[in-house]
Design a protein around this motif. Structure first.
Motif, mmCIF file in Angstrom:
data_model
loop_
_atom_site.group_PDB
_atom_site.id
_atom_site.type_symbol
_atom_site.label_atom_id
_atom_site.label_comp_id
_atom_site.label_asym_id
_atom_site.label_seq_id
_atom_site.Cartn_x
_atom_site.Cartn_y
_atom_site.Cartn_z
ATOM 1 N N ARG A 146 0.819 -1.211 0.000
ATOM 2 C CA ARG A 146 0.000 0.000 0.000
ATOM 3 C C ARG A 146 0.858 1.268 0.000
ATOM 4 O O ARG A 146 0.359 2.364 0.228
ATOM 5 C CB ARG A 146 -0.937 0.003 1.217
ATOM 6 C CG ARG A 146 -2.008 -1.084 1.136
ATOM 7 C CD ARG A 146 -2.947 -1.027 2.331
ATOM 8 N NE ARG A 146 -4.070 -1.936 2.167
ATOM 9 C CZ ARG A 146 -4.055 -3.222 2.472
ATOM 10 N NH1 ARG A 146 -2.955 -3.763 2.951
ATOM 11 N NH2 ARG A 146 -5.123 -3.989 2.302
ATOM 12 N N ASP A 147 2.160 1.112 -0.236
ATOM 13 C CA ASP A 147 3.035 2.276 -0.298
ATOM 14 C C ASP A 147 2.783 3.071 -1.567
ATOM 15 O O ASP A 147 2.511 2.503 -2.630
ATOM 16 C CB ASP A 147 4.505 1.854 -0.252
ATOM 17 C CG ASP A 147 4.883 1.264 1.098
ATOM 18 O OD1 ASP A 147 4.156 1.529 2.070
ATOM 19 O OD2 ASP A 147 5.890 0.544 1.164
ATOM 20 N N ARG A 148 2.908 4.394 -1.461
ATOM 21 C CA ARG A 148 2.789 5.282 -2.612
ATOM 22 C C ARG A 148 3.987 6.220 -2.639
ATOM 23 O O ARG A 148 4.658 6.430 -1.639
ATOM 24 C CB ARG A 148 1.483 6.081 -2.550
ATOM 25 C CG ARG A 148 0.233 5.210 -2.614
ATOM 26 C CD ARG A 148 -1.022 6.058 -2.656
ATOM 27 N NE ARG A 148 -1.086 6.876 -3.872
ATOM 28 C CZ ARG A 148 -1.569 6.447 -5.035
ATOM 29 N NH1 ARG A 148 -2.032 5.206 -5.146
ATOM 30 N NH2 ARG A 148 -1.603 7.242 -6.086
ATOM 31 N N ASN A 149 4.233 6.773 -3.830
ATOM 32 C CA ASN A 149 5.359 7.700 -4.003
ATOM 33 C C ASN A 149 6.664 7.059 -3.528
ATOM 34 O O ASN A 149 7.308 7.516 -2.577
ATOM 35 C CB ASN A 149 5.102 9.011 -3.260
ATOM 36 C CG ASN A 149 3.865 9.729 -3.773
ATOM 37 O OD1 ASN A 149 3.618 9.766 -4.983
ATOM 38 N ND2 ASN A 149 3.091 10.299 -2.865
ATOM 39 N N GLU A 163 4.926 6.116 -8.585
ATOM 40 C CA GLU A 163 3.826 6.700 -7.817
ATOM 41 C C GLU A 163 3.088 5.634 -7.025
ATOM 42 O O GLU A 163 2.742 5.822 -5.865
ATOM 43 C CB GLU A 163 2.857 7.429 -8.750
ATOM 44 C CG GLU A 163 1.733 8.148 -8.010
ATOM 45 C CD GLU A 163 0.806 8.882 -8.952
ATOM 46 O OE1 GLU A 163 -0.212 8.281 -9.363
ATOM 47 O OE2 GLU A 163 1.108 10.046 -9.282
ATOM 48 N N SER A 164 2.839 4.477 -7.634
ATOM 49 C CA SER A 164 2.179 3.372 -6.937
ATOM 50 C C SER A 164 2.610 2.063 -7.580
ATOM 51 O O SER A 164 2.925 2.024 -8.770
ATOM 52 C CB SER A 164 0.656 3.511 -6.977
ATOM 53 O OG SER A 164 0.190 3.468 -8.311
#
Length: 360
Positions: A146-149, A163-164
């Motif tokens: 669920r990590d972004r950036n 970004e995702s």
């Protein structure tokens, strides 16, 4: 050479410790079975896998998890009984110094600490692999990133951004890769709306991409729909499941931390704490043993109950110091190495003070 009194105390110490740990493990397994039996039946987990892949691999982890607590309780329990039967007084009255009395305790604590070090750094990471595979198949859902950036440095001077990223189908969106020289000047930049991992060719497929190349004052731009590339990173490097640390031995954990530092990961402190804890915990067996002996070698009116009460209070104080210092290291400026060793330093000083105050 070990004398009769040494063998007697070592036998009492280790016998009490392993007996208490065995009872705890049996109780934990019974409660765990009662809690998970419905999931085992629902997911059709075979009996052989439950016994050998889950519970046999379950034992080393819980043995090490509670080792320092039961080291302390074991010392207090059998030493209080010796003091209650005036055995400690008889030993000291026979000319044996208190420092000499500590020798079998320290030998036993060193043995337990060595076992704990081996379990934490080598055996448990190995057994956790079977335990974790069983959980993935029969108990837990697959890990979802669920990590972004996501920012990372894959090589010196090579920086990447996504970004995702979906780890289930290995697809990333809004991708860019920039290359800089030693003076910090950009040499090239690659961007794409989407990248997808191709396991057959071990390469990445870019969609709606562009490649910008800079050569002094000259620049060139190439655009396209799809391109098969061989970037120097793999899908697992874009996602980090904290549970992965449990299956890494000491050397693998060190290599992993070095790679995370190169990537510029924000979780390096957390990983350092895990590494230093594996080194610091075995020493707690010696420190808590010295405190336990000095505390329970005196014959008091309350007997074992008084000693056990004080012992459990000291143990929970140790755990509290450990948790608080780890929080300061993870979310503050405290060094992970210092944070992990603060409880050992504080209680090490306490053990020296209590030994000096113990009846001689």
């Amino acid at each position: 050479m070990l004398r009769i009194i040494d063998r007697y105390i070592i036998k009492k110490f280790l016998g009490t410790f392993f007996y208490a740990i065995s009872l705890l493990i049996i109780i934990v397994i019974v409660f765990d079975i009662s809690e998970k039996v419905d999931e085992f039946v629902e997911n059709s987990a075979p009996l052989q896998a439950i016994v050998f892949d889950y519970y046999i691999n379950f034992i080393p982890y819980f043995m090490n998890l509670f080792s320092y607590l039961f080291t302390f309780i074991s010392v207090i329990y059998f030493t209080s009984k010796m003091a209650g039967r005036t055995e400690i007084i008889a030993i000291l009255s026979s000319g044996v110094s208190f420092r000499r009395l500590l020798r079998p305790y320290i030998i036993s604590a060193l043995l337990i600490g060595t076992i704990s070090f081996y379990l934490a750094n080598f055996l448990i990471p190995y057994t956790n692999r079977g335990w974790r595979e069983f959980e993935k198949i029969y108990l837990k859902d697959a890990f979802i990133n669920r990590d972004r950036n996501i920012h990372m440095q894959t090589q010196p001077g090579v920086f990447m951004y996504v970004e995702s990223f979906n780890n289930l189908d290995n697809v990333g969106y809004k991708f860019s890769r920039e290359v800089f020289d030693e003076e910090g000047r950009m040499l090239s930049k690659i961007g794409a709306d989407k990248i997808k991992w191709n396991p057959d060719s071990s390469s990445w497929i870019m969609s709606s991409y562009y490649i910008r190349t800079i050569d002094d004052m000259k620049q060139s731009m190439v655009r396209g729909k799809t391109l098969d590339t061989a970037f120097q990173f793999r899908p697992e490097e874009l996602t980090v499941d904290v549970e992965d640390l449990k299956i890494m031995d000491y050397w693998q954990l060190r290599d992993f931390i070095d790679k995370e530092k190169l990537k510029g990961s924000s979780n390096v402190k957390f990983y350092d704490i895990e590494k230093y804890q594996r080194m610091a915990f075995p020493f707690s067996a010696i420190i808590l043993t010295l405190i336990g002996v000095s505390l329970s070698s005196r014959k008091v009116r309350g007997g074992i109950g008084m000693h056990l009460g004080l012992g459990i209070g000291i143990t929970f104080s140790y755990i509290l110091f450990m948790q608080v210092s780890n929080v300061f290291a993870t979310y503050g400026d405290l060094s992970p190495l210092l944070a992990v060793w603060i409880p050992n330093i504080i209680f090490g000083v306490l053990s020296i003070f209590m030994i000096r105050m113990a009846p001689k």
